[in-house]
Design a protein around this motif. Structure first.
Motif, PDB file in Angstrom:
ATOM      1  N   ASP A   1      31.822  26.755  13.435  1.00 17.12           N
ATOM      2  CA  ASP A   1      31.327  28.129  13.272  1.00 17.12           C
ATOM      3  C   ASP A   1      32.234  29.124  13.996  1.00 17.12           C
ATOM      4  OD1 ASP A   1      29.197  27.208  11.783  1.00 17.12           O
ATOM      5  OD2 ASP A   1      27.750  27.281  13.437  1.00 17.12           O
ATOM      6  N   ALA A   2      32.663  28.748  15.199  1.00 17.54           N
ATOM      7  CA  ALA A   2      33.520  29.643  15.977  1.00 17.54           C
ATOM      8  C   ALA A   2      34.875  29.832  15.304  1.00 17.54           C
ATOM      9  CB  ALA A   2      33.701  29.088  17.391  1.00 17.54           C
ATOM     10  N   LEU A   3      35.440  28.747  14.771  1.00 19.99           N
ATOM     11  CA  LEU A   3      36.746  28.861  14.121  1.00 19.99           C
ATOM     12  C   LEU A   3      36.645  29.672  12.837  1.00 19.99           C
ATOM     13  CD1 LEU A   3      39.738  28.156  14.032  1.00 19.99           C
ATOM     14  CD2 LEU A   3      39.137  26.043  12.817  1.00 19.99           C
ATOM     15  N   VAL A   4      35.589  29.452  12.063  1.00 18.18           N
ATOM     16  CA  VAL A   4      35.414  30.222  10.827  1.00 18.18           C
ATOM     17  C   VAL A   4      35.347  31.715  11.141  1.00 18.18           C
ATOM     18  CG1 VAL A   4      33.828  30.729   8.929  1.00 18.18           C
ATOM     19  CG2 VAL A   4      34.334  28.354   9.522  1.00 18.18           C
ATOM     20  N   ALA A   5      34.531  32.079  12.127  1.00 18.60           N
ATOM     21  CA  ALA A   5      34.399  33.494  12.494  1.00 18.60           C
ATOM     22  C   ALA A   5      35.731  34.063  12.970  1.00 18.60           C
ATOM     23  CB  ALA A   5      33.332  33.650  13.574  1.00 18.60           C
ATOM     24  N   ALA A   6      36.462  33.286  13.766  1.00 15.57           N
ATOM     25  CA  ALA A   6      37.743  33.758  14.291  1.00 15.57           C
ATOM     26  C   ALA A   6      38.767  33.937  13.176  1.00 15.57           C
ATOM     27  CB  ALA A   6      38.265  32.776  15.341  1.00 15.57           C
ATOM     28  N   LEU A   7      38.799  33.018  12.232  1.00 18.94           N
ATOM     29  CA  LEU A   7      39.759  33.117  11.130  1.00 18.94           C
ATOM     30  C   LEU A   7      39.434  34.291  10.213  1.00 18.94           C
ATOM     31  CD1 LEU A   7      40.121  29.323  10.257  1.00 18.94           C
ATOM     32  CD2 LEU A   7      41.924  30.801  11.163  1.00 18.94           C
ATOM     33  N   VAL A   8      38.162  34.426   9.864  1.00 22.39           N
ATOM     34  CA  VAL A   8      37.766  35.520   8.975  1.00 22.39           C
ATOM     35  C   VAL A   8      38.087  36.869   9.611  1.00 22.39           C
ATOM     36  CG1 VAL A   8      35.786  36.656   7.892  1.00 22.39           C
ATOM     37  CG2 VAL A   8      36.026  34.165   7.762  1.00 22.39           C
ATOM     38  N   SER A   9      37.863  36.984  10.917  1.00 19.34           N
ATOM     39  CA  SER A   9      38.154  38.250  11.598  1.00 19.34           C
ATOM     40  C   SER A   9      39.643  38.564  11.603  1.00 19.34           C
ATOM     41  CB  SER A   9      37.630  38.212  13.035  1.00 19.34           C
ATOM     42  OG  SER A   9      38.401  37.329  13.843  1.00 19.34           O
ATOM     43  N   ARG A  10      40.472  37.544  11.395  1.00 16.41           N
ATOM     44  CA  ARG A  10      41.928  37.726  11.353  1.00 16.41           C
ATOM     45  C   ARG A  10      42.453  37.810   9.928  1.00 16.41           C
ATOM     46  NH1 ARG A  10      40.317  35.433  15.861  1.00 16.41           N
ATOM     47  NH2 ARG A  10      41.540  35.505  17.786  1.00 16.41           N
ATOM     48  N   GLY A  11      41.566  37.829   8.955  1.00 16.15           N
ATOM     49  CA  GLY A  11      41.987  37.982   7.570  1.00 16.15           C
ATOM     50  C   GLY A  11      42.357  36.698   6.866  1.00 16.15           C
ATOM     51  N   VAL A  12      41.927  35.553   7.406  1.00 14.34           N
ATOM     52  CA  VAL A  12      42.209  34.257   6.791  1.00 14.34           C
ATOM     53  C   VAL A  12      40.942  33.752   6.106  1.00 14.34           C
ATOM     54  CG1 VAL A  12      42.948  31.877   7.174  1.00 14.34           C
ATOM     55  CG2 VAL A  12      43.928  33.727   8.556  1.00 14.34           C
ATOM     56  N   ALA A  13      41.044  33.414   4.834  1.00 19.44           N
ATOM     57  CA  ALA A  13      39.895  32.884   4.100  1.00 19.44           C
ATOM     58  C   ALA A  13      39.628  31.440   4.523  1.00 19.44           C
ATOM     59  CB  ALA A  13      40.149  32.951   2.600  1.00 19.44           C
ATOM     60  N   VAL A  14      38.372  31.039   4.456  1.00 16.06           N
ATOM     61  CA  VAL A  14      37.983  29.683   4.842  1.00 16.06           C
ATOM     62  C   VAL A  14      37.056  29.098   3.785  1.00 16.06           C
ATOM     63  CG1 VAL A  14      36.929  28.220   6.605  1.00 16.06           C
ATOM     64  CG2 VAL A  14      38.096  30.333   7.284  1.00 16.06           C
ATOM     65  N   GLU A  15      37.330  27.862   3.395  1.00 20.25           N
ATOM     66  CA  GLU A  15      36.397  27.093   2.573  1.00 20.25           C
ATOM     67  C   GLU A  15      35.927  25.917   3.421  1.00 20.25           C
ATOM     68  OE1 GLU A  15      38.131  28.170  -1.877  1.00 20.25           O
ATOM     69  OE2 GLU A  15      38.409  26.149  -1.069  1.00 20.25           O
ATOM     70  N   ARG A  16      34.671  25.978   3.864  1.00 20.85           N
ATOM     71  CA  ARG A  16      34.137  24.941   4.750  1.00 20.85           C
ATOM     72  C   ARG A  16      33.262  23.991   3.950  1.00 20.85           C
ATOM     73  NH1 ARG A  16      30.412  27.454   9.276  1.00 20.85           N
ATOM     74  NH2 ARG A  16      29.333  25.454   9.181  1.00 20.85           N
ATOM     75  N   PHE A  17      33.335  22.721   4.314  1.00 17.45           N
ATOM     76  CA  PHE A  17      32.599  21.688   3.596  1.00 17.45           C
ATOM     77  C   PHE A  17      31.916  20.766   4.602  1.00 17.45           C
ATOM     78  CE2 PHE A  17      36.266  22.871   1.030  1.00 17.45           C
ATOM     79  CZ  PHE A  17      35.701  23.119  -0.214  1.00 17.45           C
ATOM     80  N   GLU A  18      30.597  20.752   4.584  1.00 16.99           N
ATOM     81  CA  GLU A  18      29.869  19.797   5.413  1.00 16.99           C
ATOM     82  C   GLU A  18      29.868  18.460   4.675  1.00 16.99           C
ATOM     83  OE1 GLU A  18      25.799  19.398   8.053  1.00 16.99           O
ATOM     84  OE2 GLU A  18      26.093  21.125   6.735  1.00 16.99           O
TER      85      GLU A  18
END
Length: 249
Positions: free
Chosen positions: A119-136
């Motif tokens: 969750d922390a990495l997703v938030a940090a990446l999105v705030s820097r303009g990097v898209a994320v596709e996360r898969f549980e």
């Protein structure tokens, strides 16, 4: 599926019979591709699951089609394509096109520690303009993960430690990525543990086929503390910088 796959060109009707090549994972009563929703996804899934390991060969063999007048592509899997340039251009993009400013982030979490890191990495990446596709991994379709791997510039695997090694689901996805050989440029690992172990080393050993730069992993004991969250912020900084250097941002 390669190199034994053979293509046959019928010049009288300008039809290219492609066998396993240029196909799609789509079972339908429609004989011809109509551009209906889901066709591109079905073709990309087929490429990801079957053809991606042979991207270099695909690029070379696509060039052989340049001199042919093709009006129809008839693969062994999926509908007949009456717009050949569309599927050929898709394969060019997927096998040799630029990577996307995107992180593919498959993960599994047993007691919540790895999830907090994710969750922390997703938030940090999105705030820097990097898209994320996360898969549980306990609930995700492996085909969707394979499709994400096609054009993700970075892959980060989230793995808790089980009996001294990576969680089996995380090890499985590492093996899958290794077999599919995506063109991803950067890889890293988020890992949590209680008594110690070699989860990061194990995952690193399972992805030897990836020609990707390994970024510093983030490893924490139990729930991540402030210093662990700071390390995640630094990883996000590094990923964003690497993507900028590739001209993806």
């Amino acid at each position: 599926h390669w190199p034994e796959t053979m293509l046959t060109y019928l010049p009288e009707d300008r039809i290219l019979f492609t066998c396993d090549f240029l196909g799609s994972h789509l079972a339908t009563s429609e004989l011809y591709s109509t551009g209906r929703p889901g066709e591109r996804e079905a073709a990309k899934r087929y490429f990801a699951e079957i053809m991606m390991p042979f991207s270099n060969l695909i690029v070379k063999n696509l060039d052989k089609l340049d001199g042919l007048q093709i009006e129809m592509v008839a693969p062994s899997h999926g509908p007949v394509v009456s717009n050949p340039s569309y599927i050929i251009d898709c394969y060019r993009e997927w096998s040799a096109g630029p990577m996307r400013n995107k992180v593919c982030l498959p993960f599994v979490s047993m007691h919540g520690s790895t999830r907090v890191m994710v969750d922390a990495l997703v938030a940090a990446l999105v705030s820097r303009g990097v898209a994320v596709e996360r898969f549980e991994l306990t609930a995700s379709d492996l085909g969707h993960i394979a499709m994400s791997l096609v054009d993700a510039a970075t892959v980060v695997i989230g793995a808790p430690t089980v009996l001294g090694g990576a969680h089996p689901a995380a090890a499985h996805i590492a093996l899958l990525a290794n077999a599919l050989r995506p063109r991803t440029k950067f890889v890293s690992v988020l890992c949590s543990y209680s008594w110690g172990g070699r989860a990061v080393e194990q995952i690193s050993g399972l992805i030897g086929n990836l020609r990707a730069e390994a970024l510093e992993p983030v490893v924490c004991k139990g729930l991540p503390r402030s210093q662990d969250l700071q390390a995640i912020e630094r990883l996000a900084d590094q990923i964003a910088q690497k993507h900028r250097e590739l001209g993806l941002m």
